[in-house]
Design a protein around this motif. Structure first.
Motif, PDB file in Angstrom:
ATOM      1  N   MET A  67       8.159  26.601  10.672  1.00 34.79           N
ATOM      2  CA  MET A  67       9.100  27.345   9.827  1.00 34.79           C
ATOM      3  C   MET A  67      10.003  26.411   9.039  1.00 34.79           C
ATOM      4  SD  MET A  67      11.793  30.317  11.053  1.00 34.79           S
ATOM      5  CE  MET A  67      10.531  31.578  11.184  1.00 34.79           C
ATOM      6  N   LEU A  68      10.251  26.785   7.786  1.00 33.56           N
ATOM      7  CA  LEU A  68      11.182  26.095   6.907  1.00 33.56           C
ATOM      8  C   LEU A  68      12.080  27.114   6.218  1.00 33.56           C
ATOM      9  CD1 LEU A  68       8.915  23.401   5.170  1.00 33.56           C
ATOM     10  CD2 LEU A  68      10.807  22.967   6.758  1.00 33.56           C
ATOM     11  N   PHE A  69      13.272  26.655   5.788  1.00 30.63           N
ATOM     12  CA  PHE A  69      14.221  27.492   5.069  1.00 30.63           C
ATOM     13  C   PHE A  69      14.644  26.818   3.770  1.00 30.63           C
ATOM     14  CE2 PHE A  69      15.592  28.207   9.650  1.00 30.63           C
ATOM     15  CZ  PHE A  69      14.839  29.351   9.810  1.00 30.63           C
ATOM     16  N   TYR A  70      14.875  27.642   2.744  1.00 27.48           N
ATOM     17  CA  TYR A  70      15.397  27.180   1.459  1.00 27.48           C
ATOM     18  C   TYR A  70      16.432  28.198   0.974  1.00 27.48           C
ATOM     19  CZ  TYR A  70      11.260  24.223   1.532  1.00 27.48           C
ATOM     20  OH  TYR A  70      10.298  23.320   1.907  1.00 27.48           O
ATOM     21  N   ASN A  71      17.370  27.720   0.166  1.00 30.06           N
ATOM     22  CA  ASN A  71      18.334  28.606  -0.478  1.00 30.06           C
ATOM     23  C   ASN A  71      17.678  29.166  -1.742  1.00 30.06           C
ATOM     24  OD1 ASN A  71      20.416  29.812  -1.884  1.00 30.06           O
ATOM     25  ND2 ASN A  71      21.862  28.126  -1.636  1.00 30.06           N
ATOM     26  N   ASN A 114      17.706  21.234   7.248  1.00 35.25           N
ATOM     27  CA  ASN A 114      17.891  19.832   7.598  1.00 35.25           C
ATOM     28  C   ASN A 114      17.846  19.689   9.116  1.00 35.25           C
ATOM     29  OD1 ASN A 114      19.571  17.351   8.331  1.00 35.25           O
ATOM     30  ND2 ASN A 114      19.377  17.108   6.112  1.00 35.25           N
ATOM     31  N   ALA A 115      16.741  19.148   9.616  1.00 30.77           N
ATOM     32  CA  ALA A 115      16.555  18.993  11.060  1.00 30.77           C
ATOM     33  C   ALA A 115      17.542  17.994  11.668  1.00 30.77           C
ATOM     34  CB  ALA A 115      15.118  18.599  11.365  1.00 30.77           C
ATOM     35  N   PRO A 116      17.738  16.800  11.082  1.00 28.75           N
ATOM     36  CA  PRO A 116      18.667  15.845  11.696  1.00 28.75           C
ATOM     37  C   PRO A 116      20.081  16.388  11.864  1.00 28.75           C
ATOM     38  CG  PRO A 116      17.292  14.723  10.080  1.00 28.75           C
ATOM     39  CD  PRO A 116      17.034  16.189   9.916  1.00 28.75           C
ATOM     40  N   ASP A 117      20.607  17.049  10.823  1.00 30.91           N
ATOM     41  CA  ASP A 117      21.956  17.596  10.922  1.00 30.91           C
ATOM     42  C   ASP A 117      22.020  18.714  11.953  1.00 30.91           C
ATOM     43  OD1 ASP A 117      22.785  15.818   9.038  1.00 30.91           O
ATOM     44  OD2 ASP A 117      23.063  17.276   7.429  1.00 30.91           O
ATOM     45  N   THR A 118      20.971  19.549  12.008  1.00 32.33           N
ATOM     46  CA  THR A 118      20.922  20.639  12.977  1.00 32.33           C
ATOM     47  C   THR A 118      21.025  20.109  14.401  1.00 32.33           C
ATOM     48  OG1 THR A 118      19.649  22.102  11.525  1.00 32.33           O
ATOM     49  CG2 THR A 118      19.461  22.490  13.893  1.00 32.33           C
ATOM     50  N   LEU A 119      20.341  19.018  14.673  1.00 36.91           N
ATOM     51  CA  LEU A 119      20.292  18.490  16.039  1.00 36.91           C
ATOM     52  C   LEU A 119      21.529  17.670  16.385  1.00 36.91           C
ATOM     53  CD1 LEU A 119      16.537  17.444  16.216  1.00 36.91           C
ATOM     54  CD2 LEU A 119      17.594  19.617  16.863  1.00 36.91           C
ATOM     55  N   LYS A 120      21.925  16.790  15.475  1.00 39.02           N
ATOM     56  CA  LYS A 120      23.015  15.883  15.835  1.00 39.02           C
ATOM     57  C   LYS A 120      24.345  16.603  15.944  1.00 39.02           C
ATOM     58  CE  LYS A 120      24.092  14.190  11.152  1.00 39.02           C
ATOM     59  NZ  LYS A 120      24.019  13.021  10.231  1.00 39.02           N
ATOM     60  N   CYS A 121      24.587  17.605  15.115  1.00 40.19           N
ATOM     61  CA  CYS A 121      25.893  18.263  15.172  1.00 40.19           C
ATOM     62  C   CYS A 121      26.000  19.205  16.366  1.00 40.19           C
ATOM     63  CB  CYS A 121      26.211  18.983  13.863  1.00 40.19           C
ATOM     64  SG  CYS A 121      25.390  20.547  13.621  1.00 40.19           S
ATOM     65  N   GLN A 122      24.860  19.547  16.972  1.00 40.69           N
ATOM     66  CA  GLN A 122      24.886  20.405  18.152  1.00 40.69           C
ATOM     67  C   GLN A 122      24.475  19.655  19.422  1.00 40.69           C
ATOM     68  OE1 GLN A 122      23.747  24.795  16.961  1.00 40.69           O
ATOM     69  NE2 GLN A 122      22.541  23.392  15.690  1.00 40.69           N
ATOM     70  N   ASN A 155      22.149  28.116  19.196  1.00 38.65           N
ATOM     71  CA  ASN A 155      22.011  27.096  18.163  1.00 38.65           C
ATOM     72  C   ASN A 155      21.961  27.717  16.777  1.00 38.65           C
ATOM     73  OD1 ASN A 155      19.937  25.244  20.381  1.00 38.65           O
ATOM     74  ND2 ASN A 155      21.944  24.609  19.669  1.00 38.65           N
ATOM     75  N   CYS A 156      22.512  26.985  15.805  1.00 40.84           N
ATOM     76  CA  CYS A 156      22.461  27.364  14.397  1.00 40.84           C
ATOM     77  C   CYS A 156      21.550  26.392  13.653  1.00 40.84           C
ATOM     78  CB  CYS A 156      23.859  27.351  13.789  1.00 40.84           C
ATOM     79  SG  CYS A 156      24.963  28.609  14.500  1.00 40.84           S
ATOM     80  N   LEU A 157      20.955  26.862  12.587  1.00 42.37           N
ATOM     81  CA  LEU A 157      19.982  26.095  11.815  1.00 42.37           C
ATOM     82  C   LEU A 157      20.593  25.762  10.463  1.00 42.37           C
ATOM     83  CD1 LEU A 157      16.955  28.348  12.798  1.00 42.37           C
ATOM     84  CD2 LEU A 157      17.768  26.271  13.939  1.00 42.37           C
TER      85      LEU A 157
END
Length: 239
Positions: free
Chosen positions: A39-43, A52-60, A69-71
């Protein structure tokens, strides 16, 4: 009271996309067990903004994804929150299978000769859907693999956990932004199955309940509160 409801089934090795409005939710169900959903998301209002996978993981502070968890997008906003999860672990880092990988692992099959028994791969499945919106190879990002679990061994290697998702396992995503959702049901790249994993996935889309001040996902991490605040500012400016 929730009144609008849409359901569909994505066939094994299939792909699908839809623009979802903020305030809606999507429940995905592993119908037979052993499914994988890339799965991918776009605006949709600015297709340069993507998951953004890195930001999703590191900030949580996490390697896996589950309830709470938020994506995140690459603009610090939240595409979706995981409001329900029967599994407790979804893969966040292992990406896609490719045509070469699938051919080497399960044999090359094409639609022209094998029809619904062909072997589609996640990389090409994403590209087919992205092309519908004027997007292409350079727009791909690191994707989620829902229903799949990958652990690290004592030697530090990544190992696919077989039998993780049983028939009826489900996950619900509540969309906090207008979101273009792109997905496929192709195999996880680390799946060691002897046969091509042909697993269908059910989708149900409904209206979500409004986000309350004590919302579990919003308060799961302080960073998530900032993400929700970024969303609020974004829509304040966009109306």
């Amino acid at each position: 009271m929730i009144t609008n409801r849409y359901t569909t089934t994505i066939a094994p090795g299939g792909h699908w996309s839809l623009r979802l409005q903020r305030g809606t939710q999507m429940t995905l169900t592993d119908l037979d067990g052993g499914a994988n959903v890339g799965m991918l998301f776009y605006n949709p209002d600015n297709l340069l903004e993507k998951y953004n996978a890195p930001d999703t993981l590191k900030c949580q502070h996490t390697f896996k994804l589950t309830h709470g968890n938020c994506l995140y997008s690459d603009m610090g906003r939240i595409f979706a929150s995981i409001t329900q999860d029967s599994l407790g672990w979804h893969d966040s880092v292992n990406g896609n299978c490719t045509a070469d990988h699938v051919a080497q692992r399960w044999g090359a099959r094409d639609y022209q000769n094998h029809r619904n028994n062909w072997h589609q791969n996640g990389h090409d499945a994403f590209l087919v859907e992205l092309a519908k919106y004027g997007l292409g190879l350079t727009d791909l990002a690191a994707n989620l693999n829902l229903f799949s679990k990958v652990e690290t061994t004592s030697e530090g290697k990544l190992q696919f956990v077989e039998g993780h998702s049983k028939a009826g396992s489900s996950i619900t995503l509540r969309f906090e932004m207008n979101t273009l959702v792109v997905l496929h049901t192709c195999p996880h790249p680390l799946n060691p199955s002897e046969a091509y994993p042909a697993k269908p996935v059910g989708i149900e889309i409904t209206e979500a309940e409004p986000v309350a001040d004590d919302d579990f996902c919003m308060n799961f991490r302080p960073e998530n509160q900032r993400g929700f605040a970024n969303n609020a500012l974004y829509y304040l400016g966009h109306g």
